[in-house]
Scaffold this motif. Structure first.
Motif, PDB file in Angstrom:
ATOM      1  N   ASP A   3      -7.955  78.351  18.352  1.00  0.00           N
ATOM      2  CA  ASP A   3      -7.582  77.201  19.170  1.00  0.00           C
ATOM      3  C   ASP A   3      -7.298  76.012  18.265  1.00  0.00           C
ATOM      4  O   ASP A   3      -7.704  75.984  17.100  1.00  0.00           O
ATOM      5  CB  ASP A   3      -8.725  76.845  20.116  1.00  0.00           C
ATOM      6  N   LEU A   4      -6.618  75.036  18.836  1.00  0.00           N
ATOM      7  CA  LEU A   4      -6.338  73.825  18.063  1.00  0.00           C
ATOM      8  C   LEU A   4      -7.650  73.070  17.838  1.00  0.00           C
ATOM      9  O   LEU A   4      -8.057  72.815  16.717  1.00  0.00           O
ATOM     10  CB  LEU A   4      -5.344  72.987  18.874  1.00  0.00           C
ATOM     11  N   LEU A   5      -8.310  72.741  18.946  1.00  0.00           N
ATOM     12  CA  LEU A   5      -9.567  71.990  18.866  1.00  0.00           C
ATOM     13  C   LEU A   5     -10.673  72.777  19.551  1.00  0.00           C
ATOM     14  O   LEU A   5     -10.463  73.323  20.639  1.00  0.00           O
ATOM     15  CB  LEU A   5      -9.406  70.644  19.580  1.00  0.00           C
ATOM     16  N   GLU A   6     -11.809  72.842  18.897  1.00  0.00           N
ATOM     17  CA  GLU A   6     -12.969  73.489  19.519  1.00  0.00           C
ATOM     18  C   GLU A   6     -14.193  72.613  19.313  1.00  0.00           C
ATOM     19  O   GLU A   6     -14.506  72.249  18.173  1.00  0.00           O
ATOM     20  CB  GLU A   6     -13.281  74.827  18.837  1.00  0.00           C
ATOM     21  N   LEU A   7     -14.863  72.295  20.404  1.00  0.00           N
ATOM     22  CA  LEU A   7     -16.173  71.660  20.321  1.00  0.00           C
ATOM     23  C   LEU A   7     -17.176  72.719  20.680  1.00  0.00           C
ATOM     24  O   LEU A   7     -17.060  73.374  21.726  1.00  0.00           O
ATOM     25  CB  LEU A   7     -16.285  70.490  21.311  1.00  0.00           C
ATOM     26  N   ASP A   8     -18.135  72.886  19.798  1.00  0.00           N
ATOM     27  CA  ASP A   8     -19.080  73.969  19.973  1.00  0.00           C
ATOM     28  C   ASP A   8     -20.488  73.386  20.072  1.00  0.00           C
ATOM     29  O   ASP A   8     -21.019  72.888  19.075  1.00  0.00           O
ATOM     30  CB  ASP A   8     -18.939  74.903  18.751  1.00  0.00           C
ATOM     31  N   SER A  58     -25.810  67.690  16.327  1.00  0.00           N
ATOM     32  CA  SER A  58     -25.803  69.146  16.145  1.00  0.00           C
ATOM     33  C   SER A  58     -24.540  69.711  16.786  1.00  0.00           C
ATOM     34  O   SER A  58     -23.860  69.016  17.530  1.00  0.00           O
ATOM     35  CB  SER A  58     -27.069  69.786  16.728  1.00  0.00           C
ATOM     36  N   GLY A  59     -24.250  70.945  16.476  1.00  0.00           N
ATOM     37  CA  GLY A  59     -23.013  71.553  16.950  1.00  0.00           C
ATOM     38  C   GLY A  59     -21.891  71.321  15.958  1.00  0.00           C
ATOM     39  O   GLY A  59     -22.117  70.778  14.867  1.00  0.00           O
ATOM     40  N   ASP A  60     -20.686  71.719  16.348  1.00  0.00           N
ATOM     41  CA  ASP A  60     -19.574  71.634  15.392  1.00  0.00           C
ATOM     42  C   ASP A  60     -18.282  71.237  16.106  1.00  0.00           C
ATOM     43  O   ASP A  60     -18.114  71.494  17.300  1.00  0.00           O
ATOM     44  CB  ASP A  60     -19.381  72.986  14.692  1.00  0.00           C
ATOM     45  N   VAL A  61     -17.416  70.588  15.346  1.00  0.00           N
ATOM     46  CA  VAL A  61     -16.065  70.276  15.829  1.00  0.00           C
ATOM     47  C   VAL A  61     -15.096  70.967  14.882  1.00  0.00           C
ATOM     48  O   VAL A  61     -15.149  70.740  13.668  1.00  0.00           O
ATOM     49  CB  VAL A  61     -15.798  68.746  15.805  1.00  0.00           C
ATOM     50  N   ARG A  62     -14.241  71.822  15.414  1.00  0.00           N
ATOM     51  CA  ARG A  62     -13.271  72.533  14.574  1.00  0.00           C
ATOM     52  C   ARG A  62     -11.854  72.190  14.999  1.00  0.00           C
ATOM     53  O   ARG A  62     -11.580  72.005  16.181  1.00  0.00           O
ATOM     54  CB  ARG A  62     -13.486  74.049  14.673  1.00  0.00           C
ATOM     55  N   PHE A  63     -10.994  72.103  14.015  1.00  0.00           N
ATOM     56  CA  PHE A  63      -9.581  71.867  14.270  1.00  0.00           C
ATOM     57  C   PHE A  63      -8.811  72.937  13.520  1.00  0.00           C
ATOM     58  O   PHE A  63      -9.013  73.123  12.318  1.00  0.00           O
ATOM     59  CB  PHE A  63      -9.196  70.455  13.803  1.00  0.00           C
ATOM     60  N   GLU A  64      -7.979  73.653  14.220  1.00  0.00           N
ATOM     61  CA  GLU A  64      -7.242  74.783  13.658  1.00  0.00           C
ATOM     62  C   GLU A  64      -8.175  75.741  12.914  1.00  0.00           C
ATOM     63  O   GLU A  64      -7.851  76.221  11.827  1.00  0.00           O
ATOM     64  CB  GLU A  64      -6.121  74.297  12.737  1.00  0.00           C
ATOM     65  N   GLY A  65      -9.344  75.949  13.521  1.00  0.00           N
ATOM     66  CA  GLY A  65     -10.245  76.972  13.006  1.00  0.00           C
ATOM     67  C   GLY A  65     -11.195  76.531  11.919  1.00  0.00           C
ATOM     68  O   GLY A  65     -12.084  77.278  11.525  1.00  0.00           O
ATOM     69  N   ARG A  66     -11.046  75.258  11.433  1.00  0.00           N
ATOM     70  CA  ARG A  66     -11.974  74.875  10.369  1.00  0.00           C
ATOM     71  C   ARG A  66     -12.740  73.631  10.789  1.00  0.00           C
ATOM     72  O   ARG A  66     -12.223  72.789  11.530  1.00  0.00           O
ATOM     73  CB  ARG A  66     -11.197  74.764   9.072  1.00  0.00           C
ATOM     74  N   SER A  67     -14.002  73.562  10.330  1.00  0.00           N
ATOM     75  CA  SER A  67     -14.856  72.456  10.743  1.00  0.00           C
ATOM     76  C   SER A  67     -14.307  71.141  10.210  1.00  0.00           C
ATOM     77  O   SER A  67     -13.961  71.023   9.035  1.00  0.00           O
ATOM     78  CB  SER A  67     -16.280  72.658  10.219  1.00  0.00           C
TER      79      SER A  67
END
Ligand SMILES: Nc1ncnc2c1ncn2[C@@H]1O[C@H](COP(=O)(O)OP(=O)(O)O)[C@@H](O)[C@H]1O
Ligand SMILES: [Mg+2]
Length: 243
Positions: A3-8, A58-67
């Motif tokens: 995905d483009l953006l992922e909030l985990d 805590s958690g992670d924000v990823r853009f184009e698959g990388r944190s």
């Protein structure tokens, strides 16, 4: 493809005050995603986390698959995030053209001018106002400049905070019409709004934010249709946002 953006499972807040709890959401390439909710539930905080204005606890924000959790706001902008913050943070004593210029970086004047010209086609109302000071524009015009400025860097994802706030319904319609055209041309959009109707009509996927959590997620059209949501939330918000 990622995905483009992922909030985990993102948790974040101000100092020791937690605001966001376990927020997960995704924006795929070319998606239009809305997060709606009443005043003070954490919508702007969510976008500040995306843009790196506040860190995750805590958690992670990823853009184009990388944190991107460790990147600065500028680095995130360079990675392809365009941000139109709440309250139209323009330079009021600068002209429309000058404000647009501030949105582009690391490009030649020629490229910058070409981009500005293209955006003025998306927002034709701004064309005759290019030399006007932004502080003198109407709310709707200022919002258009804010969005156009965010697009000057040709982002992969446009992040919008309450674009409809304070605008007359007709102007909200124009604004979302322009966003729909940009989206149809392939731009991915993440928009947060208290004005749920406009955002839910525009988006394909939507989340309802309550007290810093994602309370509901689904197709925007379904959420727009749901009587429970309409009664519990939209009615209340409509009373607050529609003149
Ligand atoms: N800079 C800040 N410092 C401390 N608390 C803040 C700050 N900004 C917002 N808050 C608090 O965080 C909560 C969520 O705010 P916000 O994300 O702006 O909500 P929304 O955009 O949904 O209206 C609110 O309780 C607000 O008072
Ligand atoms: Mg807000």
């Amino acid at each position: 493809m990622s995905d483009l953006l992922e909030l985990d499972a993102v948790c974040a807040g101000y100092g020791r005050v937690p605001i966001l709890h376990d927020v997960s959401l995704r924006v795929g390439r070319g998606d239009a995603v809305a997060a709606v909710g009443a005043n003070g539930v954490g919508k702007s905080t969510l976008l500040r986390v995306v843009m790196g204005e506040i860190p995750v606890t805590s958690g992670d924000v990823r853009f184009e698959g990388r944190s991107i959790a460790g990147l600065t706001t500028t680095q995130r902008a360079r990675a392809g995030l365009g941000y139109a913050p709440e309250g139209r943070a323009l330079f009021p004593m600068m002209t429309v053209d000058e404000n647009l210029e501030m949105g582009a970086f690391r490009v030649s004047r020629k490229v910058r001018d070409a981009r500005a010209n293209r955006l003025l086609e998306v927002f034709p109302k701004l064309s005759p106002l290019r030399g006007r000071l932004c502080g003198l524009l109407s709310g709707g015009e200022q919002q258009m400049v804010t969005i156009a400025r965010a697009l000057m860097s040709e982002p992969k994802l446009l992040v919008l905070d309450e674009p409809s706030t304070g605008l007359a319904p007709r102007v909200v319609g124009e604004l979302y019409g322009a966003l729909a055209r940009l989206h149809a041309d392939g731009l991915a959009v993440l928009v947060v709004e208290q004005n749920a109707r406009a955002a839910l009509r525009f988006a394909s996927t939507a989340h309802v934010v309550e007290d810093g959590r994602i309370a509901r997620s689904g197709l925007a059209a379904e959420l727009l249709d749901e009587r429970t949501l309409a009664d519990a939330y939209l009615g209340r918000v409509r009373a607050l946002t529609t003149p």
